[in-house]
Design a protein around this motif. Structure first.
Motif, mmCIF file in Angstrom:
data_model
loop_
_atom_site.group_PDB
_atom_site.id
_atom_site.type_symbol
_atom_site.label_atom_id
_atom_site.label_comp_id
_atom_site.label_asym_id
_atom_site.label_seq_id
_atom_site.Cartn_x
_atom_site.Cartn_y
_atom_site.Cartn_z
ATOM 1 N N ASP A 116 10.988 -1.627 15.538
ATOM 2 C CA ASP A 116 12.091 -2.534 15.196
ATOM 3 C C ASP A 116 12.189 -2.802 13.696
ATOM 4 O O ASP A 116 11.188 -2.792 12.977
ATOM 5 C CB ASP A 116 11.908 -3.876 15.901
ATOM 6 C CG ASP A 116 12.130 -3.791 17.408
ATOM 7 O OD1 ASP A 116 12.360 -2.688 17.916
ATOM 8 O OD2 ASP A 116 12.060 -4.857 18.055
ATOM 9 N N ASP A 117 13.396 -3.086 13.242
ATOM 10 C CA ASP A 117 13.732 -3.680 11.939
ATOM 11 C C ASP A 117 14.019 -2.679 10.826
ATOM 12 O O ASP A 117 14.556 -3.066 9.788
ATOM 13 C CB ASP A 117 12.657 -4.669 11.463
ATOM 14 C CG ASP A 117 12.528 -5.871 12.380
ATOM 15 O OD1 ASP A 117 13.473 -6.126 13.150
ATOM 16 O OD2 ASP A 117 11.483 -6.540 12.352
ATOM 17 N N GLY A 118 13.658 -1.415 10.966
ATOM 18 C CA GLY A 118 14.019 -0.429 9.950
ATOM 19 C C GLY A 118 13.274 -0.565 8.640
ATOM 20 O O GLY A 118 13.848 -0.379 7.558
ATOM 21 N N TYR A 119 11.980 -0.852 8.700
ATOM 22 C CA TYR A 119 11.189 -0.962 7.480
ATOM 23 C C TYR A 119 10.949 0.419 6.863
ATOM 24 O O TYR A 119 10.825 1.425 7.569
ATOM 25 C CB TYR A 119 9.843 -1.618 7.779
ATOM 26 C CG TYR A 119 9.952 -3.063 8.222
ATOM 27 C CD1 TYR A 119 10.614 -4.004 7.440
ATOM 28 C CD2 TYR A 119 9.384 -3.480 9.423
ATOM 29 C CE1 TYR A 119 10.701 -5.329 7.839
ATOM 30 C CE2 TYR A 119 9.475 -4.815 9.827
ATOM 31 C CZ TYR A 119 10.141 -5.728 9.034
ATOM 32 O OH TYR A 119 10.232 -7.039 9.436
ATOM 33 N N LEU A 120 10.838 0.438 5.547
ATOM 34 C CA LEU A 120 10.559 1.687 4.832
ATOM 35 C C LEU A 120 9.266 2.330 5.330
ATOM 36 O O LEU A 120 9.150 3.559 5.386
ATOM 37 C CB LEU A 120 10.460 1.414 3.329
ATOM 38 C CG LEU A 120 10.043 2.605 2.451
ATOM 39 C CD1 LEU A 120 11.080 3.722 2.518
ATOM 40 C CD2 LEU A 120 9.815 2.160 1.011
ATOM 41 N N ASP A 121 8.289 1.509 5.722
ATOM 42 C CA ASP A 121 7.008 2.091 6.135
ATOM 43 C C ASP A 121 7.118 2.891 7.436
ATOM 44 O O ASP A 121 6.201 3.630 7.785
ATOM 45 C CB ASP A 121 5.914 1.018 6.241
ATOM 46 C CG ASP A 121 6.253 -0.125 7.185
ATOM 47 O OD1 ASP A 121 6.722 0.136 8.302
ATOM 48 O OD2 ASP A 121 6.035 -1.293 6.795
ATOM 49 N N ASN A 122 8.232 2.783 8.148
ATOM 50 C CA ASN A 122 8.445 3.670 9.292
ATOM 51 C C ASN A 122 8.646 5.108 8.837
ATOM 52 O O ASN A 122 8.283 6.047 9.548
ATOM 53 C CB ASN A 122 9.655 3.216 10.119
ATOM 54 C CG ASN A 122 9.419 1.913 10.871
ATOM 55 O OD1 ASN A 122 10.336 1.350 11.436
ATOM 56 N ND2 ASN A 122 8.187 1.413 10.872
ATOM 57 N N TRP A 123 9.229 5.289 7.635
ATOM 58 C CA TRP A 123 9.337 6.613 7.016
ATOM 59 C C TRP A 123 7.980 7.028 6.445
ATOM 60 O O TRP A 123 7.526 8.161 6.641
ATOM 61 C CB TRP A 123 10.383 6.575 5.891
ATOM 62 C CG TRP A 123 10.431 7.787 5.006
ATOM 63 C CD1 TRP A 123 9.528 8.136 4.030
ATOM 64 C CD2 TRP A 123 11.421 8.816 5.010
ATOM 65 N NE1 TRP A 123 9.902 9.309 3.420
ATOM 66 C CE2 TRP A 123 11.062 9.748 3.995
ATOM 67 C CE3 TRP A 123 12.575 9.038 5.743
ATOM 68 C CZ2 TRP A 123 11.828 10.872 3.717
ATOM 69 C CZ3 TRP A 123 13.345 10.159 5.463
ATOM 70 C CH2 TRP A 123 12.965 11.069 4.465
ATOM 71 N N VAL A 124 7.349 6.090 5.746
ATOM 72 C CA VAL A 124 6.105 6.386 5.024
ATOM 73 C C VAL A 124 4.966 6.728 5.984
ATOM 74 O O VAL A 124 4.221 7.694 5.753
ATOM 75 C CB VAL A 124 5.716 5.187 4.130
ATOM 76 C CG1 VAL A 124 4.360 5.429 3.459
ATOM 77 C CG2 VAL A 124 6.785 4.944 3.079
ATOM 78 N N ALA A 125 4.825 5.964 7.070
ATOM 79 C CA ALA A 125 3.645 6.114 7.927
ATOM 80 C C ALA A 125 3.962 6.410 9.389
ATOM 81 O O ALA A 125 3.359 7.305 9.983
ATOM 82 C CB ALA A 125 2.785 4.853 7.840
ATOM 83 N N ALA A 126 4.886 5.661 9.999
ATOM 84 C CA ALA A 126 5.100 5.802 11.444
ATOM 85 C C ALA A 126 5.577 7.199 11.816
ATOM 86 O O ALA A 126 5.048 7.815 12.755
ATOM 87 C CB ALA A 126 6.095 4.747 11.934
ATOM 88 N N ALA A 127 6.578 7.714 11.098
ATOM 89 C CA ALA A 127 7.111 9.037 11.439
ATOM 90 C C ALA A 127 6.052 10.139 11.306
ATOM 91 O O ALA A 127 5.898 10.969 12.222
ATOM 92 C CB ALA A 127 8.335 9.356 10.585
ATOM 93 N N PRO A 128 5.287 10.216 10.200
ATOM 94 C CA PRO A 128 4.243 11.247 10.118
ATOM 95 C C PRO A 128 3.193 11.135 11.226
ATOM 96 O O PRO A 128 2.729 12.150 11.760
ATOM 97 C CB PRO A 128 3.614 11.001 8.739
ATOM 98 C CG PRO A 128 4.686 10.348 7.948
ATOM 99 C CD PRO A 128 5.432 9.490 8.927
ATOM 100 N N ILE A 129 2.821 9.907 11.598
ATOM 101 C CA ILE A 129 1.803 9.739 12.640
ATOM 102 C C ILE A 129 2.359 10.159 13.997
ATOM 103 O O ILE A 129 1.664 10.800 14.799
ATOM 104 C CB ILE A 129 1.296 8.285 12.658
ATOM 105 C CG1 ILE A 129 0.554 7.977 11.353
ATOM 106 C CG2 ILE A 129 0.372 8.037 13.857
ATOM 107 C CD1 ILE A 129 0.218 6.509 11.162
ATOM 108 N N LEU A 130 3.610 9.818 14.281
ATOM 109 C CA LEU A 130 4.236 10.263 15.528
ATOM 110 C C LEU A 130 4.280 11.786 15.598
ATOM 111 O O LEU A 130 3.990 12.385 16.641
ATOM 112 C CB LEU A 130 5.650 9.688 15.634
ATOM 113 C CG LEU A 130 5.743 8.200 16.000
ATOM 114 C CD1 LEU A 130 7.139 7.664 15.691
ATOM 115 C CD2 LEU A 130 5.424 7.976 17.475
#
Length: 402
Positions: A116-130
């Protein structure tokens, strides 16, 4: 809890009966029968966990609510690895919604992953880990928090030490994450416009200060026009000054607002909700070239009227349910559970792993695991209470010397 109470009652009865007055062994069939019945209550397979994260950051200090909504990248990595060990498979929410609406069975072990919320860290960390774990998820963004366009930020795919963790995604980054392809992990869907709350009564619950205004940032967001992507950089309240009364409030789409000394009528509330839902669909079509079909209610709060309006606007489903996404529940409602860290009130990777496992198993229908969740919650409450005592003593000393 039902199981434990039943066993306790039978054992107390056994102890209370005087020796020789009743053959105590005759209680054993009753105990066995109760265990058999209670086990049926405690185990109800078929739930489909929808696990929700927000920020995934090595430095979430910019977020006033980081302790409640942010996990470290290594925590998310361990949680996704644990899901695989538990035999769970991530299904994208769109596929899950279609299967439920068609009445098709969902494979055992299915889980949904939401951010949720569209934080930049979803690009930085969440997407690579997924990507590393071969899992897909849904990313929910609020329109007015999108950052200006910029060169693509560093991520964990580029370096172990990205240069930036704070802030929100830009529309360019959102488009890149939503772009079809073999590396796609996120399906992007709307999370409303501005994530605000609204007053729901005439009473105040406090006043804004230089120290607490970020905890009540919704008041600033409601007064700010246009993009709010850099609200957190301000040293003082940018739109609503310190000293302003903080009203009793609720999530903006969940209840009629109290404004001008009166409550909104049902028609006014419906019009406000409908306008926000419609704008999300229009702007998604313009910016991402698609019409969204899943809406995430901000702060996981909604109403029956708001759900009906969402269906009329064309959304196939929305969040904020209270069930477990099993067969027989409303296919237009997705129930979720937050996935965090420091579950016992302090940092422990081992305890967090057990708590995460218990959360998934409870959602799937094995409620024996709730005992572990309850123990962690009690530990967290105690830990918080003990940590607050020194702060309160210091506040009292300050008040006496002022």
């Amino acid at each position: 809890m039902i199981w434990a109470c039943g066993v306790a009652a039978i054992l107390l009865f056994w102890l209370a009966v005087p020796a020789g007055a009743w053959p105590r062994w005759s209680v054993l069939p009753a105990l066995a029968g109760w265990l058999w019945i209670a086990d049926g209550w405690m185990r109800r397979p078929g739930g489909v966990p929808c696990l929700t994260w927000h920020s995934v950051s090595a430095d979430a200090s910019w977020l006033p609510w980081a302790s409640e909504t942010s996990v470290r990248p290594e925590t998310l990595d361990r949680q996704l690895a644990l899901l695989r060990q538990m035999g769970c498979t991530a299904m994208d929410s769109a596929t899950f919604i279609r299967r439920r609406r068609a009445g098709d069975p969902v494979p055992a072990g299915t889980v949904l992953l939401h951010f949720d919320d569209g934080y930049l860290d979803n690009w930085v960390a969440a997407a690579p880990i997924l990507r590393r774990h071969g899992m897909c998820a849904t990313l929910f963004v609020s329109l007015e928090f999108a950052a200006p366009e910029r060169p693509a930020p560093q991520s964990l795919d580029d370096t172990p030490w990205p240069s930036r963790w704070d802030g929100y995604l830009s529309w360019g980054e959102i488009r890149a994450l939503d772009q079809p392809g073999p590396d796609k992990v996120f399906d992007v869907q709307p999370h409303g416009i501005n994530h605000i709350r609204v007053p729901v009564g005439p009473h105040a619950v406090g006043r804004l200060t230089r120290g607490n205004w970020k905890r009540h940032a919704w008041m600033q967001w409601a007064a700010m026009r246009g993009s709010k992507h850099d609200w957190y950089r301000a040293e003082k309240p940018p739109a609503v000054p310190a000293g302003t009364a903080i009203p009793e409030s609720d999530a903006a789409l969940a209840a009629p607002a109290f404004t001008g000394g009166r409550f909104e009528s049902e028609a006014e509330y419906a019009a406000r909700v409908g306008a926000e839902l419609a704008r999300c669909r229009t702007e998604f079509k313009a910016r991402l070239g698609k019409v969204p079909d899943l809406f995430c209610w901000p702060q996981n709060r909604t109403s029956g009227l708001a759900r009906r309006i969402a269906a009329e606007e064309g959304y196939l489903a929305s969040t904020a349910g209270n069930g477990s996404n099993r067969e027989g529940e409303d296919p237009a409602v997705i129930s979720r559970v937050h996935a965090g860290e420091n579950a016992a009130g302090f940092r422990s990777a081992r305890l967090d792993a057990w708590h995460f496992r218990a959360t998934v198993r409870c959602f799937q229908g094995n409620h024996y695991w709730y005992l572990l969740i309850l123990a962690a919650s009690l530990s967290k409450a105690l830990h918080k209470r003990l940590n607050l005592r020194p702060q309160r003593r210091q506040q009292r000393r300050g008040a006496r010397t002022a």
